[in-house]
Scaffold this motif. Sequence first.
Motif, PDB file in Angstrom:
ATOM      1  N   ASN A   1       0.854  -1.223  -0.067  1.00  0.00           N
ATOM      2  CA  ASN A   1      -0.036   0.017  -0.280  1.00  0.00           C
ATOM      3  C   ASN A   1       0.722   1.222  -0.107  1.00  0.00           C
ATOM      4  N   TYR A   2       1.968   1.511   0.690  1.00  0.00           N
ATOM      5  CA  TYR A   2       2.891   2.493   0.715  1.00  0.00           C
ATOM      6  C   TYR A   2       3.456   2.263  -0.630  1.00  0.00           C
ATOM      7  N   LYS A   3       3.918   1.562  -1.389  1.00  0.00           N
ATOM      8  CA  LYS A   3       4.327   1.817  -2.692  1.00  0.00           C
ATOM      9  C   LYS A   3       3.521   2.521  -3.737  1.00  0.00           C
ATOM     10  N   LYS A   4       1.959   2.438  -3.352  1.00  0.00           N
ATOM     11  CA  LYS A   4       1.150   3.145  -4.273  1.00  0.00           C
ATOM     12  C   LYS A   4       1.193   4.522  -4.315  1.00  0.00           C
ATOM     13  N   PRO A   5       0.725   5.291  -5.335  1.00  0.00           N
ATOM     14  CA  PRO A   5       0.781   6.574  -5.265  1.00  0.00           C
ATOM     15  C   PRO A   5      -0.406   7.066  -4.349  1.00  0.00           C
ATOM     16  N   GLN A   6      -0.211   8.024  -3.645  1.00  0.00           N
ATOM     17  CA  GLN A   6      -1.252   8.713  -2.953  1.00  0.00           C
ATOM     18  C   GLN A   6      -2.547   9.211  -3.640  1.00  0.00           C
ATOM     19  N   GLY A   7      -2.236   9.832  -4.757  1.00  0.00           N
ATOM     20  CA  GLY A   7      -3.653  10.087  -5.650  1.00  0.00           C
ATOM     21  C   GLY A   7      -3.846  11.494  -5.245  1.00  0.00           C
ATOM     22  N   ILE A   8      -3.156  12.290  -4.377  1.00  0.00           N
ATOM     23  CA  ILE A   8      -3.360  13.795  -4.171  1.00  0.00           C
ATOM     24  C   ILE A   8      -2.080  14.300  -3.543  1.00  0.00           C
ATOM     25  N   ASN A   9      -2.060  15.477  -3.725  1.00  0.00           N
ATOM     26  CA  ASN A   9      -0.941  16.414  -3.121  1.00  0.00           C
ATOM     27  C   ASN A   9      -1.521  17.348  -2.285  1.00  0.00           C
ATOM     28  N   VAL A  10      -1.363  17.028  -0.895  1.00  0.00           N
ATOM     29  CA  VAL A  10      -1.942  17.901   0.206  1.00  0.00           C
ATOM     30  C   VAL A  10      -0.832  18.691   0.935  1.00  0.00           C
ATOM     31  N   ASN A  11       0.373  19.082   0.102  1.00  0.00           N
ATOM     32  CA  ASN A  11       1.331  19.901   0.768  1.00  0.00           C
ATOM     33  C   ASN A  11       0.587  21.534   0.331  1.00  0.00           C
ATOM     34  N   ARG A  12       0.661  22.086   1.801  1.00  0.00           N
ATOM     35  CA  ARG A  12      -0.074  23.714   1.705  1.00  0.00           C
ATOM     36  C   ARG A  12      -1.623  23.637   1.614  1.00  0.00           C
ATOM     37  N   VAL A  13      -2.226  22.483   2.020  1.00  0.00           N
ATOM     38  CA  VAL A  13      -3.549  22.282   1.845  1.00  0.00           C
ATOM     39  C   VAL A  13      -4.127  22.429   3.416  1.00  0.00           C
ATOM     40  N   TRP A  14      -4.966  23.436   3.651  1.00  0.00           N
ATOM     41  CA  TRP A  14      -5.470  23.563   5.120  1.00  0.00           C
ATOM     42  C   TRP A  14      -6.957  22.994   5.155  1.00  0.00           C
ATOM     43  N   ALA A  15      -7.382  22.602   6.202  1.00  0.00           N
ATOM     44  CA  ALA A  15      -8.846  22.132   6.239  1.00  0.00           C
ATOM     45  C   ALA A  15      -9.412  23.043   7.545  1.00  0.00           C
ATOM     46  N   VAL A  16     -10.388  23.799   7.295  1.00  0.00           N
ATOM     47  CA  VAL A  16     -11.158  24.593   8.019  1.00  0.00           C
ATOM     48  C   VAL A  16     -12.507  23.924   8.239  1.00  0.00           C
ATOM     49  N   GLY A  17     -12.627  23.681   9.582  1.00  0.00           N
ATOM     50  CA  GLY A  17     -13.987  23.006  10.140  1.00  0.00           C
ATOM     51  C   GLY A  17     -14.732  24.086  10.798  1.00  0.00           C
ATOM     52  N   PHE A  18     -15.904  24.316  10.558  1.00  0.00           N
ATOM     53  CA  PHE A  18     -16.775  25.154  11.643  1.00  0.00           C
ATOM     54  C   PHE A  18     -18.024  24.486  11.545  1.00  0.00           C
ATOM     55  N   GLY A  19     -18.153  23.274  11.759  1.00  0.00           N
ATOM     56  CA  GLY A  19     -19.323  22.537  12.351  1.00  0.00           C
ATOM     57  C   GLY A  19     -20.440  22.529  11.407  1.00  0.00           C
ATOM     58  N   GLY A  20     -21.743  22.312  11.976  1.00  0.00           N
ATOM     59  CA  GLY A  20     -23.135  22.346  11.213  1.00  0.00           C
ATOM     60  C   GLY A  20     -23.446  23.757  11.219  1.00  0.00           C
ATOM     61  N   PHE A  21     -22.857  24.626  11.231  1.00  0.00           N
ATOM     62  CA  PHE A  21     -23.363  26.081  11.243  1.00  0.00           C
ATOM     63  C   PHE A  21     -24.559  26.224  10.128  1.00  0.00           C
ATOM     64  N   LEU A  22     -24.188  25.904   8.964  1.00  0.00           N
ATOM     65  CA  LEU A  22     -24.981  26.221   7.983  1.00  0.00           C
ATOM     66  C   LEU A  22     -26.293  25.521   7.975  1.00  0.00           C
ATOM     67  N   SER A  23     -26.511  24.266   8.510  1.00  0.00           N
ATOM     68  CA  SER A  23     -27.696  23.385   8.674  1.00  0.00           C
ATOM     69  C   SER A  23     -28.813  24.341   9.458  1.00  0.00           C
ATOM     70  N   THR A  24     -28.271  25.138  10.253  1.00  0.00           N
ATOM     71  CA  THR A  24     -29.216  25.840  11.011  1.00  0.00           C
ATOM     72  C   THR A  24     -29.692  27.176  10.545  1.00  0.00           C
ATOM     73  N   GLN A  25     -29.255  27.649   8.961  1.00  0.00           N
ATOM     74  CA  GLN A  25     -29.770  28.733   8.331  1.00  0.00           C
ATOM     75  C   GLN A  25     -30.785  28.481   7.522  1.00  0.00           C
ATOM     76  N   GLN A  26     -31.467  29.487   7.042  1.00  0.00           N
ATOM     77  CA  GLN A  26     -32.674  29.398   6.237  1.00  0.00           C
ATOM     78  C   GLN A  26     -31.845  29.092   4.783  1.00  0.00           C
ATOM     79  N   PRO A  27     -32.845  28.119   4.063  1.00  0.00           N
ATOM     80  CA  PRO A  27     -32.143  27.830   2.769  1.00  0.00           C
ATOM     81  C   PRO A  27     -31.897  28.888   1.951  1.00  0.00           C
ATOM     82  N   ASP A  28     -32.711  29.825   1.903  1.00  0.00           N
ATOM     83  CA  ASP A  28     -32.442  31.027   0.776  1.00  0.00           C
ATOM     84  C   ASP A  28     -31.154  31.745   1.189  1.00  0.00           C
TER      85      ASP A  28
END
Length: 394
Positions: free
Chosen positions: A43-70
Amino acid sequence: MFKHIFKLTWNKRRQNFLFLSEILVSFMVIFAVASLLVFYYTNYKKPQGINVNRVWAVGFGGFLSTQQPDSIRFIIDNLKQNLKSLPQIEEISFTHANFPYSNSMSSTGISHDGKSIKPINHYTVDEAFAKVTGMKVLEGRWFTAEDGLFNKKDLVINASLKKAMFGDEPAVGKLFGGDEEETKRKVIGVVEDVKAGGDYWPAGMGMYVILDTTSFKWVGHILIKVSPDADAAFESRLHKLLARTIKNSNLEIQHLEEMRASKNKEGIIPMIICVTVAGFLIINVALGLFGVLWYNISQRRSEIGLRRAIGASGYAVSTQLVFESLMLTSLSIVVGTFFAIQFPLLNVFNVPANVYIIALLFSIAFVYALVILCSLYPGRQAAAIHPAIALHEE
């Protein structure tokens, strides 16, 4: 000679039961550990399939689920404009919680040509996801912004899912899904497998669907591709900007490189444990073999002395003891191989058969080498027995 040694060892099989049991147990343990190591390495020898160098993940929970659809679309567009106005941000992508190296998972299953295919990793992403993560499109195309508005039944699959459904045939344009025409889905692209669980785990089958107005409310993460000059000070400014834009949410910024490293550590832990346990077992087995062989020599001093007296060389005596050990080892390996070969035949743990075959060959070679190493010194000691002294003691 081999026939004589086999008959000799077979007649003493009860006395050699402990020796046979030790070899069998050690063989099965080595086979299990080797299978794990080969599985991780392939598995290690297989390519990763993506390049996550300098990629950040911002999590903000389920904030949008409480908003009005419009208002959800307005919030998303406003957030995009604010983020893209920062020079350190190269690209952004909105996604559900299931993204590479996250602790969230979403899976599904499908039916195709009368067979059930599962589990399939299910990713809900937008049109910028491929750019942010550097995914490689192998066939067809990735999503566009229009797909989220008009082509909600189109999807992208990975290479593993394509092989499971269509084999070596082209997948783009193929339909699959329910029996009714309106429930079928169309493949518009095939991407390279992504090892989303870390470098040591297989990618598995995966499908990607585009975010639309109905699924935006479940968006809880943003993947951001930053420039090389983005530092801790910029991360602090980004956090403050997001806190002002997305109020009443639990913000968290993570680096995908660090998340990947964490996943790799989680994968290495069981490997370290298994190797450590196997190492202690091998040491104990080696000491046990050494002791058993030494005891056998002590019990057979008169036999060895008699053989030396009638003209047998020390090399012949030593060679016979080594071959007797190898003959006993072969009996144990035959039994162990019978059990080990069931793993690839029954597809245990859904691991490729070549992993078990390589582990089996390694285990056989390792056990033979261990027995030869443990029997060489006792064999030399047996060869050094003087016939007159041995017969006088008797």
